[in-house]
Motif scaffolding. Sequence first.
Motif, PDB file in Angstrom:
ATOM      1  N   ALA A 368       0.372  -1.394   0.309  1.00  0.00           N
ATOM      2  CA  ALA A 368      -0.047   0.113  -0.347  1.00  0.00           C
ATOM      3  C   ALA A 368       0.880   1.478  -0.223  1.00  0.00           C
ATOM      4  CB  ALA A 368      -0.572   0.130   1.002  1.00  0.00           C
ATOM      5  N   PHE A 369       0.695   2.224  -0.316  1.00  0.00           N
ATOM      6  CA  PHE A 369       1.287   3.651  -0.121  1.00  0.00           C
ATOM      7  C   PHE A 369       0.690   4.818   1.120  1.00  0.00           C
ATOM      8  CE2 PHE A 369       1.626   1.661  -4.476  1.00  0.00           C
ATOM      9  CZ  PHE A 369       2.978   3.166  -4.681  1.00  0.00           C
ATOM     10  N   SER A 370       1.266   5.148   1.659  1.00  0.00           N
ATOM     11  CA  SER A 370       0.969   5.956   3.096  1.00  0.00           C
ATOM     12  C   SER A 370       0.621   7.265   2.384  1.00  0.00           C
ATOM     13  CB  SER A 370       2.322   6.408   3.555  1.00  0.00           C
ATOM     14  OG  SER A 370       1.940   7.226   4.956  1.00  0.00           O
ATOM     15  N   SER A 371      -0.526   7.889   2.732  1.00  0.00           N
ATOM     16  CA  SER A 371       0.039   9.292   1.740  1.00  0.00           C
ATOM     17  C   SER A 371       0.526  10.415   2.604  1.00  0.00           C
ATOM     18  CB  SER A 371      -1.915  10.149   2.517  1.00  0.00           C
ATOM     19  OG  SER A 371      -3.184   9.298   1.938  1.00  0.00           O
ATOM     20  N   ASP A 372       1.095  10.436   3.641  1.00  0.00           N
ATOM     21  CA  ASP A 372       2.355  11.065   4.555  1.00  0.00           C
ATOM     22  C   ASP A 372       3.362  10.321   3.973  1.00  0.00           C
ATOM     23  OD1 ASP A 372       3.923  13.163   5.757  1.00  0.00           O
ATOM     24  OD2 ASP A 372       2.626  13.102   7.450  1.00  0.00           O
ATOM     25  N   LYS A 373       3.853  11.307   3.449  1.00  0.00           N
ATOM     26  CA  LYS A 373       5.805  10.727   3.068  1.00  0.00           C
ATOM     27  C   LYS A 373       7.098  10.951   3.694  1.00  0.00           C
ATOM     28  CE  LYS A 373       4.802  12.851  -0.801  1.00  0.00           C
ATOM     29  NZ  LYS A 373       4.738  13.983  -2.036  1.00  0.00           N
ATOM     30  N   ARG A 374       6.443  11.935   4.860  1.00  0.00           N
ATOM     31  CA  ARG A 374       7.802  12.717   5.587  1.00  0.00           C
ATOM     32  C   ARG A 374       8.114  11.398   6.204  1.00  0.00           C
ATOM     33  NH1 ARG A 374       4.342  17.410   8.252  1.00  0.00           N
ATOM     34  NH2 ARG A 374       2.643  16.106   8.292  1.00  0.00           N
ATOM     35  N   TRP A 375       9.544  10.886   6.027  1.00  0.00           N
ATOM     36  CA  TRP A 375       9.872   9.574   6.952  1.00  0.00           C
ATOM     37  C   TRP A 375       9.372   9.598   8.286  1.00  0.00           C
ATOM     38  CZ3 TRP A 375      15.568   9.252   8.781  1.00  0.00           C
ATOM     39  CH2 TRP A 375      16.102   7.613   8.478  1.00  0.00           C
ATOM     40  N   ASN A 377       6.687  10.321   9.715  1.00  0.00           N
ATOM     41  CA  ASN A 377       5.378  10.330   9.554  1.00  0.00           C
ATOM     42  C   ASN A 377       5.009   8.711   9.497  1.00  0.00           C
ATOM     43  OD1 ASN A 377       5.004  12.444  10.798  1.00  0.00           O
ATOM     44  ND2 ASN A 377       3.917  13.655   9.302  1.00  0.00           N
ATOM     45  N   TYR A 378       5.941   8.759   8.458  1.00  0.00           N
ATOM     46  CA  TYR A 378       5.679   7.395   7.497  1.00  0.00           C
ATOM     47  C   TYR A 378       5.518   6.242   8.231  1.00  0.00           C
ATOM     48  CZ  TYR A 378       7.557   3.589   4.359  1.00  0.00           C
ATOM     49  OH  TYR A 378       8.203   2.186   3.700  1.00  0.00           O
ATOM     50  N   GLU A 379       7.460   5.724   8.526  1.00  0.00           N
ATOM     51  CA  GLU A 379       7.049   4.743   9.543  1.00  0.00           C
ATOM     52  C   GLU A 379       6.345   4.757  11.000  1.00  0.00           C
ATOM     53  OE1 GLU A 379       9.941   3.555   9.905  1.00  0.00           O
ATOM     54  OE2 GLU A 379      10.683   3.852   8.006  1.00  0.00           O
ATOM     55  N   TYR A 380       6.116   5.846  11.569  1.00  0.00           N
ATOM     56  CA  TYR A 380       4.696   5.767  11.999  1.00  0.00           C
ATOM     57  C   TYR A 380       3.365   5.116  11.535  1.00  0.00           C
ATOM     58  CZ  TYR A 380       0.713   7.284  15.352  1.00  0.00           C
ATOM     59  OH  TYR A 380      -0.277   7.120  16.340  1.00  0.00           O
TER      60      TYR A 380
END
Length: 410
Positions: A368-375, A377-380
Motif C-alpha cells: 500500500a501507499f502512505s499518504s504522508d511521505k515524511r519519514w 510520519n511514514y514510519e509511524y
Amino acid sequence: MSRIIYQYLLKIGLRENLAIYLNLLIILIGAMIIAWFLDIIIWKILRHLSLRFARQSKTNFDNFLVANRVPRYLAHTIPLYILFECIPIAFIDFEYGGNIALKILRITGVVLVLYVVKSIFRSINDYLKTKPRFRDKPMDSYIQVFMIFAWFIGILTIFAIITDVYIWKFFTALGAGSAVILLIFKDSILGLVASIQVSINDMVRIGDWITFDKYGADGEVSEITLATVKVQNFDKTITTIPTYALISDSFKNWRGMQDSEGRRIKRALIISQKSIRFLTDEDIESLKKIELVKPYLETRSEQINNYNTSHDVNKELALNGRNLTNIGVFRKYANDYLQNHSAVNKNMTLMVRQLEPSAQGIPLEIYAFSSDKRWENYEYVMADIFDHLLAALPYFYLEIYEFPNAIKLN
C-alpha cells in the motif's frame, strides 16, 4: 623624469650600472605609490556609487555584484591602465626595463580580468539560486566549466605575453600534447561530461534524496560541482561522490516518491504454516463478531453452503467441497482494514497478497501507499498498521512465525 633621476644618481658618485638599476627601482616604486593612491580614491568613488545604486535598484543582482567584490576589482583597472600608458614615457631611455614593466602590467591585467569574470559568474550563481526555477540546478558545475575555460585561455595568454609568441601557436602545440592534457585533466573532463548529462537528463537535483550503496551515501544532495557531488546523510555525515559516478554506476533517486501522492509500504507478515486451517461453523460464527469481516462472512458462507448443498458434497471431511480458511478471512480483514485506514492513499495500489511459501512460513505481504511521505510520519503509519495486524492474528487462529530457540547441548 627618469633621465633627471639618472643624472642625479651619477652626480652623487654611483657607478653607471648601479645608477641604471636604482633609477628603475625608484621609478617603479614611485609608479606603484601613485597607482596605489589612485586605486584607493577610485575605489572609494566606485564603492559609494555602487552602494547607492544597489539601494535604489529593484533587483538584488547588484547586491551580489557588490558582495562578490566586482566594483573592487574594476577599481584596479583604471590605475593599471594609467600605469600602462605612463610606463613608456617613464622608461623612454630604458627600453629593456620598459618592456619588462609592460609585460608585468599585461600579465596583471589578464589576472585582473579573470578575477572580474570569476566574481561576475559567482554573482550570477548566487542570484540564480534565489530563483525557485534554478534553486535545484547544478549551477556550481556550470560556473566551474566556464572558469576552467577562462583560466585556460588566461594562462595561454600569459605564456604568450612572456614568450612574445602569438597565442594561436600555443593552440597548435596543444594538438601534439593532447594525450598528456587528457591524462592530466581526466577527472575534470569526466566531471564536465557527467555534469552535462546529469543536467540534461535531470538525473539529480540539489535537495534530492539519493541512495548510493557503493559510496555509502543515503541522504540529500547538498552540492553538485564539476568534480564531486556532496550528499548529507541522515546521520549528518557528508559523503563525497565523483560526479561521473552518477552516470557510470547505479544509484537510487527518491524524487519520484517525493513527487508522487504517497510512499510505498511493502512488508510481509510471516504466518506459521501449522496454524493455517479450514474454518468450522463455530469458528465462522465467532469471527462474525468482527465488524469488518461480518458482511463478508455472511455472504460468503451462504454462497459456500448453497454450492455444497447443490453438489451434494460430503462434509464429513472439511476438505470436501468449498470452505473458508482462517488465512483467507484474515487476508480479507487486512485488506478492509487498509481501505478504512485514514493514512493510506486509496487512489494508489492497495492489496494484501500471499507470496511463495518458504521454510519459515507463508509471507502475507501488505502492499500500500502512505499518504504522508515524511519519514517520521511514514514510519509511524507503517508501525501502526502492523501493530494492529500482529495483534489481530490470534483472533483468526493464526500464529506468526518465530525462529525456534537453539537446543542447548549438554
